[in-house]
Design an enzyme around this catalytic site. Structure first.
Site, short mmCIF file in Angstrom:
data_model
loop_
_atom_site.label_atom_id
_atom_site.label_comp_id
_atom_site.label_asym_id
_atom_site.label_seq_id
_atom_site.Cartn_x
_atom_site.Cartn_y
_atom_site.Cartn_z
N HIS A 83 -8.46 19.28 34.84
CA HIS A 83 -8.93 20.02 34.01
C HIS A 83 -9.70 21.34 34.43
CE1 HIS A 83 -10.06 21.93 30.50
NE2 HIS A 83 -8.63 21.82 29.93
N GLY A 118 -7.28 41.44 26.03
CA GLY A 118 -8.36 41.61 26.77
C GLY A 118 -9.49 41.96 26.26
N ASP A 124 -11.46 42.24 23.72
CA ASP A 124 -12.52 42.04 22.89
C ASP A 124 -13.35 41.36 23.32
OD1 ASP A 124 -10.02 40.14 22.79
OD2 ASP A 124 -10.54 39.17 21.54
N MET A 141 -3.49 33.32 27.44
CA MET A 141 -2.73 32.33 26.70
C MET A 141 -2.45 30.85 26.50
SD MET A 141 0.66 34.34 25.95
CE MET A 141 1.45 32.72 25.16
#
EC number: 1.1.1.350
Length: 349
Positions: A116, A306, A308, A175
């Site tokens: 991962h 992006g 924020d 996302m």
């Protein structure tokens, strides 16, 4: 509570070394996790350390991977990652993609059999800092019902993009192809918060606000998110000859075994299409023009994608990074992990 970026990095690095990861690899994983927390992506930050530590200690993350780079063409390569920590493999793969795009204009690098890799916007920002456009996508465990379906098939299969503007400006988009990433559910659990009823369904297929009742996630925008997760599964799994669809390994199934995940990086050198200077000027102009748009009722400002997270990252550099107290107490403890994640059921976490 808030702690400095440096302190959080060192705590995470030390815990991963305690689990058996070599210092160099632990530092890279910590770097990506701290990046996520600094940008407010807490679902992919320090909340993951305890799970990583257990998997490393049980051998499911290879502590001594033998990387092999196979250059399959002038613009393409496969990095065979030997089930290394995903952050280490993804960063290495992007470094090669950047070198290739510098010389040949474009690069496509597949990373085969990795763990991962966390917040994948980190890796596309590597490309943007080098002056290039970066795109990355990867597989994740099956936990999403297809549009119109009642059985789990795909993962949250994220997609990220970054491109350089003038100076140090970077336009970043990241996302999950679900309404929300699974890590957002984990974050809600750690904070004892409810979730919107648009994120997930319970075991009866009914929308739920209880993060502990989640049985499956929902694709973003219905058939559109469903189509995107299919595309990403094909490009980062099927294309690389890896397990795909519901064959993709579960994060929580067997922590003694490698995940065998896939990720695909695409890097584009603007100089091969127009000019880097003009590209960067126009990108910064786009960002300014988006900010100048009159906000709709209920909004104070129009942000470019992006932005924020950029604001949160700059604020964290000055004020420190917000971290849940339970996670901090774990990081400063002697415990490698408190409760086993090896449940064979992602929704039991």
């Amino acid at each position: 509570m808030k702690i400095s970026r440096e302190t959080l990095h060192q705590l995470i690095e030390n815990k991963l070394c305690q689990a058996g990861l070599k210092r160099e690899h632990a530092a890279t994983v910590a770097e990506v996790l701290v990046y996520a927390d600094a940008r407010g992506i807490h679902s992919h930050g320090a909340v993951r350390v305890e799970y990583y530590a257990e998997r490393i200690s049980k051998g499911g993350t290879n502590r001594e991977p033998e990387f092999r780079l196979e250059e399959t063409g002038p613009c393409s390569a496969i990095l065979h990652a030997d089930n290394a920590a995903g952050q280490v493999a993804a960063k290495m793969g992007m470094e090669h993609a950047i070198k290739t795009a510098q010389q040949n204009g474009v690069a496509v690098v597949g990373i085969s059999r990795m763990g991962h890799s966390g917040a994948i916007s980190y890796f596309v920002q590597q490309a943007a800092r080098a002056g290039f456009i970066g795109i990355s996508m990867c597989q994740s465990d099956p936990m999403v019902v297809p549009f119109g379906g009642a059985e789990i098939y795909y993962g949250t299969n994220p997609l990220a993009f970054a491109a350089p503007g003038e100076g140090d400006e970077i336009l970043t988009f990241d996302m999950a192809t679900t309404v929300q990433a699974w890590g957002k559910v984990l974050d809600a659990r750690s904070r004892n918060m409810s979730i919107p009823d648009t994120w997930a369904v319970d075991k009866n297929g009914v929308p739920t606000t209880d993060p502990f009742a989640v049985h499956a996630l929902l694709p973003a925008a219905g058939p559109k998110g469903y189509g995107l997760m299919m595309m990403i599964d094909v490009l980062s799994g099927v294309l690389l000859g890896l397990p795909f669809g519901r064959q993709v390994s579960s994060m929580y199934d067997d922590l003694h075994a490698g995940r065998n995940l896939g990720q695909l990086h695409i890097v584009i050198n603007p100089n091969f299409f127009s000019s880097s200077e003009l590209f960067r000027q126009h990108l910064s102009q786009t960002m300014r023009e988006l900010n100048a748009i009159t906000p709709a009722p209920g909004f104070n400002q129009v942000y470019y994608p992006g932005q924020d997270q950029d604001i949160k990252q700059r604020k964290a550099a000055v004020e420190g990074i917000e971290i849940v107290d339970d996670i901090y107490q774990y990081l400063i403890s002697d415990a490698l992990y408190n409760t086993s994640y090896e449940t064979k059921n992602p929704f039991a976490q």
